[in-house]
Scaffold this motif. Structure first.
Motif, PDB file in Angstrom:
ATOM      1  N   GLU A 349      -1.161   6.318  -6.745  1.00 43.39           N
ATOM      2  CA  GLU A 349      -1.298   5.774  -5.396  1.00 43.39           C
ATOM      3  C   GLU A 349      -0.923   4.293  -5.353  1.00 43.39           C
ATOM      4  O   GLU A 349      -0.404   3.802  -4.348  1.00 43.39           O
ATOM      5  CB  GLU A 349      -2.717   5.991  -4.889  1.00 43.39           C
ATOM      6  N   SER A 350      -1.147   3.567  -6.450  1.00 42.65           N
ATOM      7  CA  SER A 350      -0.818   2.143  -6.484  1.00 42.65           C
ATOM      8  C   SER A 350       0.685   1.901  -6.445  1.00 42.65           C
ATOM      9  O   SER A 350       1.134   0.814  -6.059  1.00 42.65           O
ATOM     10  CB  SER A 350      -1.401   1.492  -7.737  1.00 42.65           C
ATOM     11  N   LEU A 351       1.482   2.902  -6.819  1.00 41.28           N
ATOM     12  CA  LEU A 351       2.933   2.756  -6.835  1.00 41.28           C
ATOM     13  C   LEU A 351       3.527   2.724  -5.431  1.00 41.28           C
ATOM     14  O   LEU A 351       4.689   2.358  -5.252  1.00 41.28           O
ATOM     15  CB  LEU A 351       3.565   3.906  -7.629  1.00 41.28           C
ATOM     16  N   ARG A 352       2.732   3.073  -4.446  1.00 45.98           N
ATOM     17  CA  ARG A 352       3.221   3.094  -3.064  1.00 45.98           C
ATOM     18  C   ARG A 352       3.625   1.694  -2.595  1.00 45.98           C
ATOM     19  O   ARG A 352       4.541   1.538  -1.780  1.00 45.98           O
ATOM     20  CB  ARG A 352       2.153   3.668  -2.143  1.00 45.98           C
ATOM     21  N   ALA A 353       2.954   0.665  -3.099  1.00 47.41           N
ATOM     22  CA  ALA A 353       3.191  -0.689  -2.607  1.00 47.41           C
ATOM     23  C   ALA A 353       4.626  -1.136  -2.860  1.00 47.41           C
ATOM     24  O   ALA A 353       5.330  -1.568  -1.935  1.00 47.41           O
ATOM     25  CB  ALA A 353       2.204  -1.656  -3.258  1.00 47.41           C
TER      26      ALA A 353
END
Length: 362
Positions: A349-353
């Protein structure tokens, strides 16, 4: 269940579609659609969940990354039914499952001037079907590893296995043709395209040459998306793109994703970087830039992988669930559990940024 692989007839139509902003049905152009190949959705056709229904229903799609059968994974084909291991249970739960088959299927041909060459045997299609895979994209940087002879064998093997594929064909029209299927009453079109530049000029399909769909021909790529949108309300573009070893999409991915979305792509799925890359919303298009390695011959950059489940709802935006896994010593992906799984999901989910995507449609 109605399933077909369609090609818009006449060479000039894609150019017409590319120049037109019209959203009317194909019949309005005066050029009818023509079925070039009937490819039954055999992987899950016997399941009641896949049969067309007049009542609106949710549809679950599953996507995974790069697969081939080389070195340690080649040995898995001694028993195709178990080649993918326990993760096949996850793949079979979806109504429709797709991934990237990154190999030629041939014992002939001449190795092309590149570092890595992958090929396998026709039993690969048996393994895919037994694992619950519905369709593969083959527009990637390994399908022509053994040249035109290897490509011809690959197409012949897929047809002999009656296994659905996108992204390659006897000419440009066939390579960019969508696979169209009806799942629980919802019509879906899938296109496969590569953006990898290596050997692209000699690998891309043309009007007179077999090959792959490659975004080096941007006009044809965007026109194919527009044409698919006339055939199905849900258009999935499976891309082979990105910079190897990078967990953030590169500028070429970001630029093309915006153009694909504007052309009508509902969902964009990516592979090639050997890394998980972020997923989320680009306006009203759901994008998963990179699904990483899935069934893989060596530890390349990262062993983190997983299955992305997208559920299409009748009257609401799709919802996403990432099922984390790790590529094991056999090359098979193994689902993670407990605290390890929670950490893997949080990382994903952190890769979305850096993917410049949002958690909700905008």
């Amino acid at each position: 269940m109605a399933t077909r692989r369609l090609l818009i007839a006449l060479p000039g139509l894609l150019a017409v579609l590319a120049a037109s902003a019209c959203t009317s049905a194909p019949a309005a152009t005066g050029v009818p659609a023509r079925t070039i190949q009937h490819v039954p959705h055999t992987a899950k056709a016997s399941s009641p969940q896949v049969r067309a229904s007049s009542a609106p229903a949710s549809v679950t799609l599953a996507f995974a990354g790069d697969v081939h059968f080389t070195a340690r994974t080649a040995r898995l084909l001694s028993d195709p039914a178990t080649a993918f291991g326990p993760i096949a249970t996850v793949l079979k739960l979806a109504d429709f499952t797709a991934l990237n088959l990154e190999t030629s299927v041939t014992s002939r041909g001449t190795p092309q001037p590149k570092t890595y060459h992958f090929r396998t045997v026709p039993a690969a299609f048996t393994a895919l079907r037994d694992a619950g895979v519905s369709l593969v994209t083959m527009a990637n940087n390994h399908v022509l590893d053994y040249g035109q002879v290897g490509l011809a064998d690959t197409v012949a093997a897929a047809k002999a296995a009656d296994f659905p594929y996108v992204g390659i064909g006897k000419n440009a029209a066939a390579a960019w043709a969508p696979y169209v299927t009806t799942v629980k009453g919802r019509k879906i079109a899938v296109i496969g395209v590569s953006q990898v530049a290596e050997l692209a000029s000699s690998w891309v399909a043309t009007d007179s040459r077999p090959g792959e769909a490659n975004a080096i021909d941007l006009r044809q790529t965007l026109a194919a998306v527009r044409a698919a949108k006339r055939l199905a309300p849900t258009v999935i573009v499976f891309m082979h793109w990105g910079t190897e070893g990078e967990s953030c999409p590169d500028p070429n991915q970001l630029s093309l994703a915006r153009q694909l979305a504007a052309a009508g792509a509902s969902i964009i799925i990516g592979a090639h970087a050997h890394m998980l890359q972020g997923s989320g919303w680009l306006g009203h298009t759901f994008v998963a830039y990179g699904m990483g390695n899935f069934l893989w011959w060596e530890n390349s950059y990262s062993t983190a992988t997983g299955v992305l489940e997208l559920t299409l709802h009748p009257h609401a935006p799709l919802t996403a669930r990432f099922i984390p896994a790790v590529v094991s010593g056999t090359g098979q992906p193994i689902v993670e559990h407990g605290a390890t799984a929670r950490q893997a999901v949080a990382h994903y989910e952190s890769l979305r940024a850096c993917a410049e995507l949002t958690s909700r449609p905008t």
